[in-house]
Design a protein around this motif. Structure first.
Motif, PDB file in Angstrom:
ATOM      1  N   TRP A  72       0.845  -1.313  -0.149  1.00  0.00           N
ATOM      2  CA  TRP A  72      -0.154  -0.030  -0.114  1.00  0.00           C
ATOM      3  C   TRP A  72       0.792   1.448  -0.046  1.00  0.00           C
ATOM      4  O   TRP A  72       0.688   2.073  -0.759  1.00  0.00           O
ATOM      5  CB  TRP A  72      -0.991   0.058   1.185  1.00  0.00           C
ATOM      6  N   ALA A  73       1.957   1.184   0.787  1.00  0.00           N
ATOM      7  CA  ALA A  73       2.695   2.330   0.899  1.00  0.00           C
ATOM      8  C   ALA A  73       3.237   2.806  -0.625  1.00  0.00           C
ATOM      9  O   ALA A  73       3.396   3.829  -1.003  1.00  0.00           O
ATOM     10  CB  ALA A  73       3.853   2.371   1.929  1.00  0.00           C
ATOM     11  N   MET A  74       3.893   1.740  -1.235  1.00  0.00           N
ATOM     12  CA  MET A  74       4.512   1.864  -2.600  1.00  0.00           C
ATOM     13  C   MET A  74       3.423   2.530  -3.466  1.00  0.00           C
ATOM     14  O   MET A  74       3.634   3.328  -4.356  1.00  0.00           O
ATOM     15  CB  MET A  74       5.136   0.536  -3.120  1.00  0.00           C
ATOM     16  N   THR A  75       2.390   1.745  -3.371  1.00  0.00           N
ATOM     17  CA  THR A  75       1.089   2.167  -4.115  1.00  0.00           C
ATOM     18  C   THR A  75       0.814   3.735  -4.036  1.00  0.00           C
ATOM     19  O   THR A  75       0.545   4.186  -5.331  1.00  0.00           O
ATOM     20  CB  THR A  75      -0.199   1.219  -4.035  1.00  0.00           C
ATOM     21  N   TRP A  76       0.638   3.906  -3.012  1.00  0.00           N
ATOM     22  CA  TRP A  76       0.053   5.131  -2.994  1.00  0.00           C
ATOM     23  C   TRP A  76       1.215   6.549  -2.830  1.00  0.00           C
ATOM     24  O   TRP A  76       0.902   7.479  -3.389  1.00  0.00           O
ATOM     25  CB  TRP A  76      -0.490   5.724  -1.426  1.00  0.00           C
ATOM     26  N   GLN A  77       2.524   5.984  -2.968  1.00  0.00           N
ATOM     27  CA  GLN A  77       3.518   6.861  -3.487  1.00  0.00           C
ATOM     28  C   GLN A  77       3.740   6.773  -5.063  1.00  0.00           C
ATOM     29  O   GLN A  77       3.893   7.829  -5.559  1.00  0.00           O
ATOM     30  CB  GLN A  77       4.959   6.455  -2.741  1.00  0.00           C
ATOM     31  N   GLY A  78       3.539   5.720  -5.443  1.00  0.00           N
ATOM     32  CA  GLY A  78       3.740   5.796  -7.262  1.00  0.00           C
ATOM     33  C   GLY A  78       2.652   6.171  -7.961  1.00  0.00           C
ATOM     34  O   GLY A  78       2.825   6.805  -9.218  1.00  0.00           O
ATOM     35  N   ARG A  79       1.400   5.899  -7.641  1.00  0.00           N
ATOM     36  CA  ARG A  79       0.419   6.039  -8.532  1.00  0.00           C
ATOM     37  C   ARG A  79       0.045   7.744  -8.702  1.00  0.00           C
ATOM     38  O   ARG A  79      -0.095   8.160  -9.868  1.00  0.00           O
ATOM     39  CB  ARG A  79      -0.913   5.611  -7.924  1.00  0.00           C
ATOM     40  N   PRO A  80       0.171   8.660  -7.554  1.00  0.00           N
ATOM     41  CA  PRO A  80      -0.046   9.903  -7.861  1.00  0.00           C
ATOM     42  C   PRO A  80       1.680  10.662  -8.689  1.00  0.00           C
ATOM     43  O   PRO A  80       1.578  11.688  -8.829  1.00  0.00           O
ATOM     44  CB  PRO A  80      -0.241  10.642  -6.703  1.00  0.00           C
ATOM     45  N   ASP A  81       2.593   9.977  -8.459  1.00  0.00           N
ATOM     46  CA  ASP A  81       3.902  10.345  -8.899  1.00  0.00           C
ATOM     47  C   ASP A  81       4.066  10.596 -10.480  1.00  0.00           C
ATOM     48  O   ASP A  81       4.052   9.620 -11.334  1.00  0.00           O
ATOM     49  CB  ASP A  81       4.964   9.445  -8.397  1.00  0.00           C
ATOM     50  N   GLU A  82       4.037  11.792 -10.771  1.00  0.00           N
ATOM     51  CA  GLU A  82       4.025  12.101 -12.358  1.00  0.00           C
ATOM     52  C   GLU A  82       5.453  11.401 -12.829  1.00  0.00           C
ATOM     53  O   GLU A  82       5.268  11.410 -13.898  1.00  0.00           O
ATOM     54  CB  GLU A  82       3.953  13.528 -12.494  1.00  0.00           C
ATOM     55  N   ALA A  83       6.292  11.609 -11.915  1.00  0.00           N
ATOM     56  CA  ALA A  83       7.600  11.326 -12.553  1.00  0.00           C
ATOM     57  C   ALA A  83       7.660   9.711 -13.082  1.00  0.00           C
ATOM     58  O   ALA A  83       8.523   9.208 -13.968  1.00  0.00           O
ATOM     59  CB  ALA A  83       8.832  11.403 -11.430  1.00  0.00           C
ATOM     60  N   VAL A  84       6.878   8.836 -12.428  1.00  0.00           N
ATOM     61  CA  VAL A  84       6.641   7.614 -12.724  1.00  0.00           C
ATOM     62  C   VAL A  84       6.058   7.440 -14.142  1.00  0.00           C
ATOM     63  O   VAL A  84       6.538   6.801 -14.944  1.00  0.00           O
ATOM     64  CB  VAL A  84       5.988   6.363 -11.801  1.00  0.00           C
ATOM     65  N   ARG A  85       4.922   8.162 -14.206  1.00  0.00           N
ATOM     66  CA  ARG A  85       4.133   8.116 -15.628  1.00  0.00           C
ATOM     67  C   ARG A  85       4.996   8.757 -16.890  1.00  0.00           C
ATOM     68  O   ARG A  85       5.316   8.067 -17.818  1.00  0.00           O
ATOM     69  CB  ARG A  85       3.159   8.961 -15.522  1.00  0.00           C
ATOM     70  N   HIS A  86       6.010   9.713 -16.380  1.00  0.00           N
ATOM     71  CA  HIS A  86       6.646  10.152 -17.410  1.00  0.00           C
ATOM     72  C   HIS A  86       7.918   9.386 -17.958  1.00  0.00           C
ATOM     73  O   HIS A  86       8.429   9.304 -19.044  1.00  0.00           O
ATOM     74  CB  HIS A  86       7.385  11.765 -16.886  1.00  0.00           C
TER      75      HIS A  86
END
Length: 115
Positions: A72-86
């Motif tokens: 859950w911690a990884m998911t909630w950090q990664g999903r809104p992180d625009e850097a991951v999508r970019h």
């Protein structure tokens, strides 16, 4: 009692001749952020084990997280992180397709659901 693990498996089919480049960029560009989100890279496998100049390879990265809380911690950090999508958009010219799956050892499943 040991903490149960959640496995996150990234499977990427690279464009022909681009697997080595993708692996380098994945390890140097994606992996540091994944580690910062609590993920531990267990293994990275290239299949078949040949750097094809004109064929695709499949790259499989297996990440480990500590329990449901780690997932859950990884998911909630990664999903809104625009850097991951970019980052994923930036490697689009290297990738034919990609999937992400999650799983756990059968013995851990009941403990993972007891949150």
């Amino acid at each position: 009692m040991d903490t149960p693990h959640v496995y996150v498996i990234d499977t990427v089919v690279t464009k022909p001749g681009r697997a080595r480049e993708f692996v380098d960029i994945y390890l140097n560009g994606y992996a540091p952020g994944a580690r910062a989100r609590g993920m531990t890279l267990e293994r990275l496998v290239v299949s078949p084990p040949v750097w094809f100049p004109d064929e695709s390879n499949t790259v499989t990265a297996t990440w480990v997280l500590d329990g449901a809380a780690g997932w859950w911690a990884m998911t909630w950090q990664g999903r809104p992180d625009e850097a991951v999508r970019h980052w994923w958009e930036g490697v689009g010219d290297l990738v034919l397709e990609r999937t992400r799956t999650t799983g756990a050892a059968p013995a851990d499943i009941e403990r993972l659901g007891d949150v």
